[in-house]
Design a protein around this motif. Sequence first.
Motif, PDB file in Angstrom:
ATOM      1  N   LEU A   1      50.561  51.337  16.189  1.00 51.53           N
ATOM      2  CA  LEU A   1      50.904  51.694  17.551  1.00 51.53           C
ATOM      3  C   LEU A   1      49.745  51.379  18.482  1.00 51.53           C
ATOM      4  O   LEU A   1      48.576  51.455  18.109  1.00 51.53           O
ATOM      5  CB  LEU A   1      51.253  53.176  17.636  1.00 51.53           C
ATOM      6  N   MET A   2      50.063  51.006  19.701  1.00 46.86           N
ATOM      7  CA  MET A   2      49.031  50.618  20.654  1.00 46.86           C
ATOM      8  C   MET A   2      48.029  51.745  20.886  1.00 46.86           C
ATOM      9  O   MET A   2      46.828  51.518  20.955  1.00 46.86           O
ATOM     10  CB  MET A   2      49.677  50.218  21.977  1.00 46.86           C
ATOM     11  N   GLN A   3      48.509  52.966  20.985  1.00 50.18           N
ATOM     12  CA  GLN A   3      47.617  54.075  21.318  1.00 50.18           C
ATOM     13  C   GLN A   3      46.661  54.414  20.191  1.00 50.18           C
ATOM     14  O   GLN A   3      45.707  55.159  20.380  1.00 50.18           O
ATOM     15  CB  GLN A   3      48.407  55.322  21.712  1.00 50.18           C
ATOM     16  N   ASP A   4      46.918  53.865  18.976  1.00 53.55           N
ATOM     17  CA  ASP A   4      46.043  54.154  17.850  1.00 53.55           C
ATOM     18  C   ASP A   4      44.856  53.202  17.764  1.00 53.55           C
ATOM     19  O   ASP A   4      43.991  53.365  16.900  1.00 53.55           O
ATOM     20  CB  ASP A   4      46.830  54.059  16.532  1.00 53.55           C
ATOM     21  N   MET A   5      44.796  52.196  18.637  1.00 52.25           N
ATOM     22  CA  MET A   5      43.814  51.141  18.456  1.00 52.25           C
ATOM     23  C   MET A   5      42.500  51.360  19.206  1.00 52.25           C
ATOM     24  O   MET A   5      41.477  50.820  18.831  1.00 52.25           O
ATOM     25  CB  MET A   5      44.420  49.797  18.900  1.00 52.25           C
ATOM     26  N   GLY A   6      42.495  52.098  20.258  1.00 56.22           N
ATOM     27  CA  GLY A   6      41.231  52.247  20.976  1.00 56.22           C
ATOM     28  C   GLY A   6      41.331  53.261  22.090  1.00 56.22           C
ATOM     29  O   GLY A   6      42.420  53.594  22.545  1.00 56.22           O
ATOM     30  N   PRO A   7      40.202  53.754  22.529  1.00 54.98           N
ATOM     31  CA  PRO A   7      40.175  54.770  23.596  1.00 54.98           C
ATOM     32  C   PRO A   7      40.213  54.135  24.974  1.00 54.98           C
ATOM     33  O   PRO A   7      39.321  54.324  25.793  1.00 54.98           O
ATOM     34  CB  PRO A   7      38.828  55.463  23.345  1.00 54.98           C
TER      35      PRO A   7
ATOM     36  N   PHE B   1      47.160  44.022  24.078  1.00 58.86           N
ATOM     37  CA  PHE B   1      48.301  43.238  24.547  1.00 58.86           C
ATOM     38  C   PHE B   1      48.058  41.736  24.384  1.00 58.86           C
ATOM     39  O   PHE B   1      48.988  40.945  24.341  1.00 58.86           O
ATOM     40  CB  PHE B   1      48.598  43.548  26.014  1.00 58.86           C
ATOM     41  N   LEU B   2      46.784  41.348  24.306  1.00 59.92           N
ATOM     42  CA  LEU B   2      46.430  39.940  24.209  1.00 59.92           C
ATOM     43  C   LEU B   2      46.295  39.470  22.769  1.00 59.92           C
ATOM     44  O   LEU B   2      46.030  38.290  22.530  1.00 59.92           O
ATOM     45  CB  LEU B   2      45.125  39.661  24.964  1.00 59.92           C
ATOM     46  N   ALA B   3      46.456  40.377  21.799  1.00 63.16           N
ATOM     47  CA  ALA B   3      46.300  40.000  20.390  1.00 63.16           C
ATOM     48  C   ALA B   3      47.334  38.944  20.014  1.00 63.16           C
ATOM     49  O   ALA B   3      48.532  39.156  20.143  1.00 63.16           O
ATOM     50  CB  ALA B   3      46.454  41.234  19.495  1.00 63.16           C
TER      51      ALA B   3
ATOM     52  N   PRO C   1      48.376  49.430  32.405  1.00 60.14           N
ATOM     53  CA  PRO C   1      46.921  49.313  32.528  1.00 60.14           C
ATOM     54  C   PRO C   1      46.404  48.340  31.477  1.00 60.14           C
ATOM     55  O   PRO C   1      46.918  48.300  30.355  1.00 60.14           O
ATOM     56  CB  PRO C   1      46.423  50.744  32.272  1.00 60.14           C
ATOM     57  N   TYR C   2      45.406  47.551  31.846  1.00 62.80           N
ATOM     58  CA  TYR C   2      44.923  46.520  30.930  1.00 62.80           C
ATOM     59  C   TYR C   2      44.406  47.122  29.632  1.00 62.80           C
ATOM     60  O   TYR C   2      43.600  48.040  29.629  1.00 62.80           O
ATOM     61  CB  TYR C   2      43.801  45.717  31.590  1.00 62.80           C
ATOM     62  N   ARG C   3      44.924  46.610  28.524  1.00 59.64           N
ATOM     63  CA  ARG C   3      44.438  46.930  27.185  1.00 59.64           C
ATOM     64  C   ARG C   3      44.326  45.615  26.433  1.00 59.64           C
ATOM     65  O   ARG C   3      45.274  44.820  26.415  1.00 59.64           O
ATOM     66  CB  ARG C   3      45.405  47.858  26.439  1.00 59.64           C
TER      67      ARG C   3
ATOM     68  N   PRO D   1      53.051  42.979  29.842  1.00 61.23           N
ATOM     69  CA  PRO D   1      53.142  42.504  28.458  1.00 61.23           C
ATOM     70  C   PRO D   1      54.335  41.572  28.250  1.00 61.23           C
ATOM     71  O   PRO D   1      55.348  41.659  28.955  1.00 61.23           O
ATOM     72  CB  PRO D   1      53.320  43.801  27.650  1.00 61.23           C
ATOM     73  N   PHE D   2      54.211  40.675  27.283  1.00 59.91           N
ATOM     74  CA  PHE D   2      55.339  39.846  26.877  1.00 59.91           C
ATOM     75  C   PHE D   2      56.485  40.743  26.423  1.00 59.91           C
ATOM     76  O   PHE D   2      56.290  41.709  25.685  1.00 59.91           O
ATOM     77  CB  PHE D   2      54.944  38.923  25.720  1.00 59.91           C
TER      78      PHE D   2
END
Length: 376
Positions: free
Chosen positions: A50-56, A258-260, A253-255, A129-130
């Motif tokens: 999940l996106m929220q698990d990847m970074g603060p 999303f660019l992975a 908001p930019y994360r 995001p795509f």
Amino acid sequence: MTDMPPPAPDAAPASPADTHRFPCQQCGADYRFAPDQGELVCDHCGHHALMQDMGPWGGSINELDFNAALNNLLPAQEIEEQRMTTCPNCAAHVEFDEVNHSVECPFCATPVVIDTGKHRQIKPKGVLPFALDERAANKAMSQWLGKLWFAPNGLQEYARKGRKMDGIYVPYWTFDAQTDSSYRGERGTVYYETRTVTRDGKQVQERVSKVRWRNVSGRVARFFDDVLVLASKSLPKRFTEALEPWDLSAMEPYRPEFLAGFRAEGYAVELEEGFAEARHHMDRVILRDVKFDIGGDRQRVHDINTLVSDVTFKHVLLPVWMAAYKYRGKTYRFVVNGRTGRVQGERPWSAWKIAIAVVLGAIVAAGVGYVLAQNQ
């Protein structure tokens, strides 16, 4: 019969070093952002994250002060250094990681060598995001190409084979501004007069329209929100404008997650140049507002003086799927809106198909002429 040579080999898939990398929590391979699932997926072991698990990361899509940016007074956290290369053919600014030294430009397939310098850029504040994966984008492109009857046969074959497309985040600026405009002009009221004229030796009456003008002045005000300006010089504006509208309300908001698995183009249109273009858009809207405020049947605008205040901006990334096809030494590009599937692109013309259409048209015209001659 075809005048299209075999399609050029597909560009090799972007290596992990070409993209923003996020190691899989299970196997260490790279995640990619899956548009159809809205999360990160490891193609090696199938693990999802999940996106929220990847970074603060968190945060919101904040506007930045335009004048502070022009005076180099933005906070340090709003600036980043990126290793980029400029394509010598199309001038695209594309980000790459440290380990790469030569790549293909995703915009025109030209081989480029990455320079060793760093480029200071304003960080993105938002990303759209795509929503379409590569398969869906390829389907949209194939349907669009299938409608081009005068395109060479090889182009339709190119589409049917599902050739690889590159997912690119294209840079844009958005601008907000408060405007207050004073104007001078004239309001025209149409009225009619009846006059007698001579036609074919006879006197007849006719109504003639005339305009009565009156000087007017006034003020109009408008707040502009998210005036969108393309910050790339690698794509023709007729392409990107044809992809609109963009659902900016869905912007996140930019994360970096999303660019992975995708590439991101750095902006080539600087902030001040971008605002100048935004002002052209604002001025057109203000002129329309002034004419509406003048009212009447006709309007003349002599001058408008506009005070612009509270200008803010943000750097955002919008999703585009791209494909390039080479025909007789020229590259033809196709772009797909990564949210809606709208397609735009260049197209080659098949000389033999056009010739056949001309011959068929001549035959039909001759047949019609013969039938008409027989019936006389």
